[in-house]
Design an enzyme around this catalytic site. Structure first.
Site, PDB file in Angstrom:
ATOM      1  N   GLU A  55     -28.000 -18.252 -79.128  1.00 54.38           N
ATOM      2  CA  GLU A  55     -26.792 -18.534 -78.360  1.00 54.38           C
ATOM      3  C   GLU A  55     -25.513 -18.285 -79.167  1.00 54.38           C
ATOM      4  O   GLU A  55     -24.426 -18.648 -78.745  1.00 54.38           O
ATOM      5  CB  GLU A  55     -26.836 -19.969 -77.821  1.00 54.38           C
ATOM      6  CG  GLU A  55     -27.904 -20.132 -76.767  1.00 54.38           C
ATOM      7  CD  GLU A  55     -27.944 -21.509 -76.127  1.00 54.38           C
ATOM      8  OE1 GLU A  55     -27.309 -22.454 -76.648  1.00 54.38           O
ATOM      9  OE2 GLU A  55     -28.614 -21.628 -75.079  1.00 54.38           O
ATOM     10  N   GLU A  77     -31.520 -30.491 -71.416  1.00 56.22           N
ATOM     11  CA  GLU A  77     -30.605 -30.184 -72.514  1.00 56.22           C
ATOM     12  C   GLU A  77     -30.964 -28.883 -73.213  1.00 56.22           C
ATOM     13  O   GLU A  77     -30.113 -28.035 -73.426  1.00 56.22           O
ATOM     14  CB  GLU A  77     -30.602 -31.346 -73.520  1.00 56.22           C
ATOM     15  CG  GLU A  77     -29.799 -31.094 -74.780  1.00 56.22           C
ATOM     16  CD  GLU A  77     -28.299 -30.969 -74.539  1.00 56.22           C
ATOM     17  OE1 GLU A  77     -27.629 -30.293 -75.341  1.00 56.22           O
ATOM     18  OE2 GLU A  77     -27.790 -31.534 -73.555  1.00 56.22           O
ATOM     19  N   VAL A  98     -38.550 -21.037 -75.530  1.00 54.93           N
ATOM     20  CA  VAL A  98     -39.850 -20.507 -75.921  1.00 54.93           C
ATOM     21  C   VAL A  98     -39.544 -19.494 -77.017  1.00 54.93           C
ATOM     22  O   VAL A  98     -38.612 -18.695 -76.885  1.00 54.93           O
ATOM     23  CB  VAL A  98     -40.577 -19.839 -74.735  1.00 54.93           C
ATOM     24  CG1 VAL A  98     -41.844 -19.142 -75.188  1.00 54.93           C
ATOM     25  CG2 VAL A  98     -40.881 -20.874 -73.655  1.00 54.93           C
ATOM     26  N   GLY A 113     -42.148 -14.039 -72.053  1.00 53.65           N
ATOM     27  CA  GLY A 113     -42.803 -13.082 -71.166  1.00 53.65           C
ATOM     28  C   GLY A 113     -44.290 -13.331 -70.981  1.00 53.65           C
ATOM     29  O   GLY A 113     -44.969 -12.555 -70.317  1.00 53.65           O
ATOM     30  N   GLY A 121     -45.492 -16.299 -69.712  1.00 58.58           N
ATOM     31  CA  GLY A 121     -45.690 -17.313 -68.685  1.00 58.58           C
ATOM     32  C   GLY A 121     -45.577 -18.733 -69.199  1.00 58.58           C
ATOM     33  O   GLY A 121     -45.613 -19.693 -68.412  1.00 58.58           O
ATOM     34  N   ILE A 122     -45.421 -18.886 -70.518  1.00 58.62           N
ATOM     35  CA  ILE A 122     -45.304 -20.224 -71.091  1.00 58.62           C
ATOM     36  C   ILE A 122     -44.034 -20.909 -70.588  1.00 58.62           C
ATOM     37  O   ILE A 122     -44.056 -22.097 -70.238  1.00 58.62           O
ATOM     38  CB  ILE A 122     -45.339 -20.169 -72.635  1.00 58.62           C
ATOM     39  CG1 ILE A 122     -46.720 -19.701 -73.102  1.00 58.62           C
ATOM     40  CG2 ILE A 122     -44.975 -21.532 -73.242  1.00 58.62           C
ATOM     41  CD1 ILE A 122     -46.822 -19.414 -74.586  1.00 58.62           C
ATOM     42  N   GLY A 123     -42.936 -20.186 -70.531  1.00 56.69           N
ATOM     43  CA  GLY A 123     -41.676 -20.758 -70.055  1.00 56.69           C
ATOM     44  C   GLY A 123     -41.800 -21.269 -68.630  1.00 56.69           C
ATOM     45  O   GLY A 123     -41.303 -22.355 -68.294  1.00 56.69           O
ATOM     46  N   ASN A 180     -26.223 -14.833 -70.652  1.00 55.70           N
ATOM     47  CA  ASN A 180     -27.656 -14.885 -70.909  1.00 55.70           C
ATOM     48  C   ASN A 180     -28.437 -14.402 -69.684  1.00 55.70           C
ATOM     49  O   ASN A 180     -29.022 -15.188 -68.939  1.00 55.70           O
ATOM     50  CB  ASN A 180     -28.057 -16.313 -71.304  1.00 55.70           C
ATOM     51  CG  ASN A 180     -29.463 -16.399 -71.851  1.00 55.70           C
ATOM     52  OD1 ASN A 180     -30.259 -15.476 -71.700  1.00 55.70           O
ATOM     53  ND2 ASN A 180     -29.782 -17.526 -72.462  1.00 55.70           N
ATOM     54  N   TYR A 238     -33.951 -18.311 -63.895  1.00 57.96           N
ATOM     55  CA  TYR A 238     -33.564 -19.393 -62.985  1.00 57.96           C
ATOM     56  C   TYR A 238     -33.386 -18.897 -61.555  1.00 57.96           C
ATOM     57  O   TYR A 238     -33.652 -19.636 -60.606  1.00 57.96           O
ATOM     58  CB  TYR A 238     -32.288 -20.079 -63.479  1.00 57.96           C
ATOM     59  CG  TYR A 238     -32.456 -20.746 -64.821  1.00 57.96           C
ATOM     60  CD1 TYR A 238     -33.553 -21.561 -65.093  1.00 57.96           C
ATOM     61  CD2 TYR A 238     -31.519 -20.566 -65.836  1.00 57.96           C
ATOM     62  CE1 TYR A 238     -33.716 -22.170 -66.329  1.00 57.96           C
ATOM     63  CE2 TYR A 238     -31.667 -21.181 -67.070  1.00 57.96           C
ATOM     64  CZ  TYR A 238     -32.762 -21.973 -67.308  1.00 57.96           C
ATOM     65  OH  TYR A 238     -32.919 -22.585 -68.530  1.00 57.96           O
TER      66      TYR A 238
END
Length: 155
Positions: A27, A83, A87, A93, A95-97, A124, A131
């Site tokens: 970030e 907050e 990952v 990429g 699928g964990i997220g 981002n 999202y």
């Protein structure tokens, strides 16, 4: 893929802090992370814990986490505030997220919450696209404001 999603423990905090630094680098604000490990542990597992987190373990190594707490809105009531959600780059990429994010959604649904909120940086694109797959409402027109500890101490 040997993935395990579980509630974070105090023993996870050193690894979570490493990931927090990774997120801050991504970030473009690495200098903004000033919390100490002791402060972090106390805030999550001390006498009055204020945050909770889910961790994603892949082959027994934490590769992601979602940290959240209750935020009170005078307009909406109790809201789950996400907050931090990260990952590691090498696991994006996979699928964990999605699994981790949906675990937080489940927490919001089953807890005493009137919704779930979070922030995303306007540049981002990967996060915004993620999202958008959930039809999340991305607000405009609000600016973040705050004081540092040093600024508060000046008053």
């Amino acid at each position: 893929m040997n993935l395990n999603i579980r509630v974070a423990t105090a023993d996870d905090c050193p690894r979570l802090l490493v990931l927090i630094h990774e997120l801050a680098e991504y970030e473009r604000a690495p200098q903004e992370v000033t919390v100490t490990l002791d402060e972090f542990i106390d805030a999550g597992f001390g006498i009055n814990p204020i945050w909770k987190a889910f961790v994603a373990e892949l082959d027994e190594k934490i590769v992601g986490f979602a940290l959240f707490y209750t935020r009170y809105s005078t307009w909406k009531g109790n809201r789950l505030y996400l907050e931090d959600f990260i990952v590691t780059e090498e696991c994006r990429g996979t699928g964990i997220g999605k699994i981790l994010f949906e675990k937080v959604i489940d927490e919001s649904r089953s807890g005493n919450y009137n919704g779930m909120v979070w922030q995303v940086l306007d540049w981002n694109e990967p996060a915004i696209n993620f999202y958008n797959k959930y039809n999340a409402h991305l607000e405009s027109g609000w600016l973040n404001a705050g004081f540092s500890k040093e600024q508060v101490n000046q008053f």
